[in-house]
Write an enzyme that holds these catalytic residues in place. Structure first.
Site, PDB file in Angstrom:
ATOM      1  CG  HIS A 199      -5.405  -2.040   8.830  1.00 55.91           C
ATOM      2  ND1 HIS A 199      -5.450  -0.673   8.931  1.00 55.91           N
ATOM      3  CD2 HIS A 199      -4.111  -2.374   9.123  1.00 55.91           C
ATOM      4  CE1 HIS A 199      -4.253  -0.218   9.247  1.00 55.91           C
ATOM      5  NE2 HIS A 199      -3.425  -1.228   9.378  1.00 55.91           N
ATOM      6  CG  ASP A 231      -0.247  -0.388   2.507  1.00 59.53           C
ATOM      7  OD1 ASP A 231       0.996  -0.310   2.572  1.00 59.53           O
ATOM      8  OD2 ASP A 231      -0.939  -0.772   3.457  1.00 59.53           O
ATOM      9  CG  ASP A 279      -8.239  -0.929  11.737  1.00 61.74           C
ATOM     10  OD1 ASP A 279      -7.252  -1.647  11.459  1.00 61.74           O
ATOM     11  OD2 ASP A 279      -8.678  -0.057  10.949  1.00 61.74           O
ATOM     12  CD  GLU A 307      -8.242   1.196   7.800  1.00 62.89           C
ATOM     13  OE1 GLU A 307      -8.227   0.237   8.592  1.00 62.89           O
ATOM     14  OE2 GLU A 307      -7.485   2.163   7.939  1.00 62.89           O
TER      15      GLU A 307
HETATM   16  P1  PGA Z   1       2.638  -1.328  12.759  1.00 62.65           P
HETATM   17  O1  PGA Z   1       1.494  -1.233  11.659  1.00 62.65           O
HETATM   18  O2  PGA Z   1       3.570  -2.401  12.302  1.00 62.65           O
HETATM   19  O3  PGA Z   1       3.300   0.022  12.722  1.00 62.65           O
HETATM   20  O4  PGA Z   1       1.990  -1.654  14.049  1.00 62.65           O
HETATM   21  C1  PGA Z   1       0.879  -2.392  11.229  1.00 62.65           C
HETATM   22  C2  PGA Z   1      -0.216  -2.084  10.240  1.00 62.65           C
HETATM   23  O5  PGA Z   1      -0.884  -1.056  10.360  1.00 62.65           O
HETATM   24  O6  PGA Z   1      -0.432  -2.910   9.351  1.00 62.65           O
END
Ligand code: PGA
Length: 263
Positions: free
Chosen positions: A138, A67, A136, A143
């Site tokens: 994702h 992404d 959350d 999302e």
């Molecule tokens: P993080 O993010 O590794 O910074 O916790 C993970 C994500 O949002 O996929």
């Protein structure tokens, strides 16, 4: 899903790098899907070390990143393209023309997303997709409510994601509200999936996505429907799992069966 619980962030990083390196050695022209965020930084550090010290060869590997924030140019310091160069690409011998990161500053995100999907198909699909998990639930920027059939597209970011990611920006208002992300369907088409998670802050969501019901409200639960998904967690992220002892027993005993069937 194979659940591998490791003592801490360092061990999680080493274990996940070993899983990735095993696939790179098995198939030199591996198509590797990669993720950004705090979680994979240690994994990338380990991969760079394996490249430097043991000659792990990325020259034929093709990379597709999950992404990118919409509106950020590739050289913007908050872009995921920049993150990948800083944390991995410049430390290994990956060939520049085999690197694909969604283009945040594209004029036509829809057309770009279709093109991105085609590039993945052109190289025969993703062999191994690496994922983190958001607070959350994702995967990528899929999302809550993202269809399990979704493909690469623009997605609006959920409030919690904006708050979680504000730490990388000067202020919360600077966090882009949209991103281009592979869809859940794109991710599920990968032949193998490796999800990594670390820290107490991920304990609730890890319990939900590993042991809870499959729901598009927590898009990581889609992995329960994948035929080859490995989850590497540290103790803190695994602290709320109910079947922890069972996962550990499987981890410690599966070699018995693997030996018998000659793997
Ligand atoms: P993080 O993010 O590794 O910074 O916790 C993970 C994500 O949002 O996929």
């Amino acid at each position: 899903m194979e659940i591998i619980i490791t003592p801490d962030y360092e061990a999680m990083s080493k274990m996940s790098a070993v899983v990735i390196a095993r696939e790179v050695k098995r198939k030199h022209d591996l198509v590797l899907g990669l993720a950004t965020g705090d979680t994979p930084i240690g994994t990338y550090r380990e991969l760079a070390k394996l490249h430097k010290e043991e000659g792990l060869d990325f020259s034929k590997v093709t990379i597709f990143n999950l992404d990118e924030y919409l509106g950020l140019a590739p050289l913007n310091k908050n872009s995921y393209n920049y993150f990948m160069w800083e944390n991995l690409f410049k430390h290994v011998n990956v060939s520049q023309h085999k690197i694909f990161v969604p283009q945040g500053n594209t004029d036509d995100p829809e057309e770009f997303s279709e093109w991105y999907e085609k590039q993945i198909l052109n190289v025969g699909g993703i062999d191994l997709q690496v994922l983190g998990i958001g607070g959350d639930g994702h995967i990528g920027f899929n999302e809550p409510g993202s269809s399990f059939a979704s493909r690469t597209r623009v997605k609006g970011l959920y409030e919690q994601t904006i708050k979680d990611n504000a730490r990388f920006f000067d202020k919360e208002e600077d966090v882009p509200r949209f991103a281009i992300t592979m869809g859940v369907g794109t991710i599920m088409d990968a032949k193998k999936i490796l999800l990594i998670a670390s820290g107490e802050g991920k304990a609730d969501v890890c319990k939900e996505f590993i042991e809870g019901p499959v729901t598009s409200q927590i898009t990581a639960t889609a992995l329960q429907l994948h035929s080859y998904a490995i989850v590497v967690l540290d103790e803190k992220a695994a602290s709320k799992l109910e079947r922890k002892e069972y996962y550990n027993w499987v981890r410690d005993n599966k070699h018995v069966v693997e030996k018998r069937i000659g793997r």
